[in-house]
Scaffold this motif. Sequence first.
Motif, PDB file in Angstrom:
ATOM      1  N   ILE A   1       0.814  -1.226   0.000  1.00 22.35           N
ATOM      2  CA  ILE A   1       0.000   0.000   0.000  1.00 22.35           C
ATOM      3  C   ILE A   1       0.849   1.278   0.000  1.00 22.35           C
ATOM      4  CG2 ILE A   1      -0.359   0.204   2.490  1.00 22.35           C
ATOM      5  CD1 ILE A   1      -3.472   0.430   1.370  1.00 22.35           C
ATOM      6  N   PHE A   2       2.015   1.237   0.608  1.00 19.96           N
ATOM      7  CA  PHE A   2       2.846   2.445   0.604  1.00 19.96           C
ATOM      8  C   PHE A   2       3.482   2.662  -0.775  1.00 19.96           C
ATOM      9  CE2 PHE A   2       3.601   2.201   5.504  1.00 19.96           C
ATOM     10  CZ  PHE A   2       2.258   2.463   5.705  1.00 19.96           C
ATOM     11  N   ALA A   3       3.763   1.582  -1.489  1.00 25.00           N
ATOM     12  CA  ALA A   3       4.251   1.726  -2.872  1.00 25.00           C
ATOM     13  C   ALA A   3       3.163   2.382  -3.719  1.00 25.00           C
ATOM     14  CB  ALA A   3       4.628   0.356  -3.438  1.00 25.00           C
TER      15      ALA A   3
ATOM     16  N   ALA B   1       6.173  11.795   4.381  1.00 25.50           N
ATOM     17  CA  ALA B   1       5.578  11.620   5.712  1.00 25.50           C
ATOM     18  C   ALA B   1       4.093  11.921   5.594  1.00 25.50           C
ATOM     19  CB  ALA B   1       6.242  12.544   6.725  1.00 25.50           C
ATOM     20  N   PHE B   2       3.272  11.055   6.190  1.00 24.88           N
ATOM     21  CA  PHE B   2       1.823  11.232   6.088  1.00 24.88           C
ATOM     22  C   PHE B   2       1.146  10.710   7.344  1.00 24.88           C
ATOM     23  CE2 PHE B   2       1.177   6.731   4.934  1.00 24.88           C
ATOM     24  CZ  PHE B   2       2.418   6.405   4.400  1.00 24.88           C
ATOM     25  N   ASN B   3      -0.059  11.204   7.578  1.00 26.75           N
ATOM     26  CA  ASN B   3      -0.798  10.777   8.762  1.00 26.75           C
ATOM     27  C   ASN B   3      -1.229   9.321   8.639  1.00 26.75           C
ATOM     28  OD1 ASN B   3      -0.918  13.153  10.449  1.00 26.75           O
ATOM     29  ND2 ASN B   3      -2.192  14.072   8.865  1.00 26.75           N
ATOM     30  N   ASP B   4      -1.077   8.588   9.739  1.00 28.04           N
ATOM     31  CA  ASP B   4      -1.556   7.209   9.770  1.00 28.04           C
ATOM     32  C   ASP B   4      -3.082   7.203   9.637  1.00 28.04           C
ATOM     33  OD1 ASP B   4      -0.243   4.323  11.036  1.00 28.04           O
ATOM     34  OD2 ASP B   4      -2.420   4.519  10.902  1.00 28.04           O
ATOM     35  N   ILE B   5      -3.596   6.296   8.833  1.00 26.14           N
ATOM     36  CA  ILE B   5      -5.034   6.242   8.566  1.00 26.14           C
ATOM     37  C   ILE B   5      -5.831   5.799   9.804  1.00 26.14           C
ATOM     38  CG2 ILE B   5      -5.229   3.835   7.761  1.00 26.14           C
ATOM     39  CD1 ILE B   5      -6.810   4.980   5.328  1.00 26.14           C
ATOM     40  N   ALA B   6      -5.162   5.136  10.723  1.00 30.19           N
ATOM     41  CA  ALA B   6      -5.829   4.662  11.953  1.00 30.19           C
ATOM     42  C   ALA B   6      -4.973   5.078  13.149  1.00 30.19           C
ATOM     43  CB  ALA B   6      -6.008   3.149  11.912  1.00 30.19           C
ATOM     44  N   PRO B   7      -4.965   6.384  13.460  1.00 30.85           N
ATOM     45  CA  PRO B   7      -4.032   6.880  14.488  1.00 30.85           C
ATOM     46  C   PRO B   7      -4.261   6.258  15.861  1.00 30.85           C
ATOM     47  CG  PRO B   7      -5.658   8.563  13.894  1.00 30.85           C
ATOM     48  CD  PRO B   7      -5.832   7.443  12.927  1.00 30.85           C
TER      49      PRO B   7
ATOM     50  N   VAL C   1      -1.032  12.467  17.685  1.00 32.97           N
ATOM     51  CA  VAL C   1      -0.101  12.635  16.564  1.00 32.97           C
ATOM     52  C   VAL C   1       0.397  11.246  16.195  1.00 32.97           C
ATOM     53  CG1 VAL C   1       2.122  13.573  15.818  1.00 32.97           C
ATOM     54  CG2 VAL C   1       0.619  14.936  17.305  1.00 32.97           C
ATOM     55  N   HIS C   2       0.141  10.837  14.972  1.00 34.48           N
ATOM     56  CA  HIS C   2       0.599   9.522  14.514  1.00 34.48           C
ATOM     57  C   HIS C   2       0.923   9.653  13.024  1.00 34.48           C
ATOM     58  CE1 HIS C   2       0.015   4.847  14.526  1.00 34.48           C
ATOM     59  NE2 HIS C   2       1.137   5.236  13.921  1.00 34.48           N
ATOM     60  N   VAL C   3       2.204   9.858  12.776  1.00 35.24           N
ATOM     61  CA  VAL C   3       2.679  10.111  11.413  1.00 35.24           C
ATOM     62  C   VAL C   3       3.625   8.989  11.005  1.00 35.24           C
ATOM     63  CG1 VAL C   3       4.166  11.678  10.062  1.00 35.24           C
ATOM     64  CG2 VAL C   3       2.345  12.618  11.515  1.00 35.24           C
ATOM     65  N   LEU C   4       3.501   8.570   9.762  1.00 36.35           N
ATOM     66  CA  LEU C   4       4.398   7.559   9.201  1.00 36.35           C
ATOM     67  C   LEU C   4       5.402   8.253   8.298  1.00 36.35           C
ATOM     68  CD1 LEU C   4       1.630   4.989   8.201  1.00 36.35           C
ATOM     69  CD2 LEU C   4       3.071   4.933  10.250  1.00 36.35           C
ATOM     70  N   VAL C   5       6.655   7.868   8.405  1.00 33.59           N
ATOM     71  CA  VAL C   5       7.692   8.425   7.536  1.00 33.59           C
ATOM     72  C   VAL C   5       8.305   7.278   6.754  1.00 33.59           C
ATOM     73  CG1 VAL C   5       9.729   9.893   7.381  1.00 33.59           C
ATOM     74  CG2 VAL C   5       8.185  10.124   9.359  1.00 33.59           C
TER      75      VAL C   5
ATOM     76  N   SER D   1       9.560   1.271  14.707  1.00 35.46           N
ATOM     77  CA  SER D   1       9.617   0.605  13.412  1.00 35.46           C
ATOM     78  C   SER D   1       9.443  -0.889  13.641  1.00 35.46           C
ATOM     79  CB  SER D   1      10.944   0.891  12.708  1.00 35.46           C
ATOM     80  OG  SER D   1      10.919   0.340  11.415  1.00 35.46           O
ATOM     81  N   ASN D   2       8.331  -1.418  13.176  1.00 36.47           N
ATOM     82  CA  ASN D   2       8.088  -2.850  13.283  1.00 36.47           C
ATOM     83  C   ASN D   2       8.849  -3.541  12.162  1.00 36.47           C
ATOM     84  OD1 ASN D   2       6.214  -2.568  15.463  1.00 36.47           O
ATOM     85  ND2 ASN D   2       4.707  -1.848  13.990  1.00 36.47           N
ATOM     86  N   ASN D   3       9.735  -4.441  12.542  1.00 40.53           N
ATOM     87  CA  ASN D   3      10.590  -5.102  11.563  1.00 40.53           C
ATOM     88  C   ASN D   3      10.182  -6.565  11.416  1.00 40.53           C
ATOM     89  OD1 ASN D   3      13.590  -4.482  10.272  1.00 40.53           O
ATOM     90  ND2 ASN D   3      13.240  -6.630  10.665  1.00 40.53           N
TER      91      ASN D   3
ATOM     92  N   ILE E   1       2.885  -4.771   9.135  1.00 41.51           N
ATOM     93  CA  ILE E   1       1.811  -5.139   8.215  1.00 41.51           C
ATOM     94  C   ILE E   1       2.171  -4.725   6.790  1.00 41.51           C
ATOM     95  CG2 ILE E   1      -0.605  -4.651   7.596  1.00 41.51           C
ATOM     96  CD1 ILE E   1      -1.093  -4.209  10.638  1.00 41.51           C
ATOM     97  N   VAL E   2       2.738  -3.538   6.655  1.00 41.45           N
ATOM     98  CA  VAL E   2       3.056  -3.015   5.322  1.00 41.45           C
ATOM     99  C   VAL E   2       4.555  -3.218   5.056  1.00 41.45           C
ATOM    100  CG1 VAL E   2       2.981  -1.014   3.809  1.00 41.45           C
ATOM    101  CG2 VAL E   2       1.227  -1.283   5.579  1.00 41.45           C
ATOM    102  N   PRO E   3       4.888  -4.012   4.034  1.00 48.84           N
ATOM    103  CA  PRO E   3       6.295  -4.343   3.807  1.00 48.84           C
ATOM    104  C   PRO E   3       7.059  -3.298   2.985  1.00 48.84           C
ATOM    105  CG  PRO E   3       4.945  -5.627   2.317  1.00 48.84           C
ATOM    106  CD  PRO E   3       3.996  -4.793   3.158  1.00 48.84           C
TER     107      PRO E   3
HETATM  108  P1  AMP Z   1       2.984  -1.528  10.591  1.00 45.33           P
HETATM  109  O1  AMP Z   1       2.138  -2.411  11.434  1.00 45.33           O
HETATM  110  O2  AMP Z   1       4.215  -1.029  11.303  1.00 45.33           O
HETATM  111  O3  AMP Z   1       3.294  -2.128   9.231  1.00 45.33           O
HETATM  112  O4  AMP Z   1       2.128  -0.228  10.356  1.00 45.33           O
HETATM  113  C1  AMP Z   1       1.372   0.020   9.214  1.00 45.33           C
HETATM  114  C2  AMP Z   1       0.584   1.256   9.488  1.00 45.33           C
HETATM  115  O5  AMP Z   1       0.079   1.743   8.245  1.00 45.33           O
HETATM  116  C3  AMP Z   1      -0.637   1.047  10.387  1.00 45.33           C
HETATM  117  O6  AMP Z   1      -0.527   1.889  11.539  1.00 45.33           O
HETATM  118  C4  AMP Z   1      -1.822   1.441   9.513  1.00 45.33           C
HETATM  119  O7  AMP Z   1      -2.841   2.111  10.215  1.00 45.33           O
HETATM  120  C5  AMP Z   1      -1.165   2.320   8.476  1.00 45.33           C
HETATM  121  N1  AMP Z   1      -1.839   2.404   7.176  1.00 45.33           N
HETATM  122  C6  AMP Z   1      -2.302   1.381   6.421  1.00 45.33           C
HETATM  123  N2  AMP Z   1      -2.828   1.836   5.266  1.00 45.33           N
HETATM  124  C7  AMP Z   1      -2.679   3.184   5.296  1.00 45.33           C
HETATM  125  C8  AMP Z   1      -3.017   4.235   4.399  1.00 45.33           C
HETATM  126  N3  AMP Z   1      -3.619   3.994   3.223  1.00 45.33           N
HETATM  127  N4  AMP Z   1      -2.716   5.508   4.749  1.00 45.33           N
HETATM  128  C9  AMP Z   1      -2.120   5.766   5.929  1.00 45.33           C
HETATM  129  N5  AMP Z   1      -1.769   4.811   6.811  1.00 45.33           N
HETATM  130  C10 AMP Z   1      -2.039   3.540   6.512  1.00 45.33           C
END
Ligand code: AMP
Length: 124
Positions: free
Chosen positions: A8-10, A30-36, A40-44, A90-92, A99-101
Amino acid sequence: MAYNNDNIFAKILRNEIPNNTVYEDDSILAFNDIAPKTPVHVLVIPKGNYIDLDDFTANASTIEIGNFFSKVGQIARDLGVPESGYRLVSNNGENAGQIVPHFHVHIMGGQKIKEGSMARGMQS
Ligand code: AMP
């Protein structure tokens, strides 16, 4: 394991799905996490195709790695979280809850994070 272009990030990086951008330059988004999980919950994420922290630190250049973490610090300052404290996660790998590779760090702040709560947020 090979990088999966369908993650999904790709898709976000290819502008195939929308995101709520906080910061962008030629190497980082960097963008806001969809499920904060916190106010403040930002993904970089780097724009390069790295699967996880292990892949990034093993295969990105030292300059790329340094630039990434320098920008993470700047983004956190721009978000105003250092003063009250924030968690960088960072979940490795799947066993760690990734979840997102596509390598990413979570900047989580804006409230007191429960002692012992794990990286996925306020879950204990
Ligand atoms: P991780 O478990 O470390 O892989 O985290 C993946 C994160 O991506 C989770 O906190 C999700 O809520 C977030 N996420 C999934 N899809 C999206 C999206 N389309 N936009 C923003 N954040 C997302």
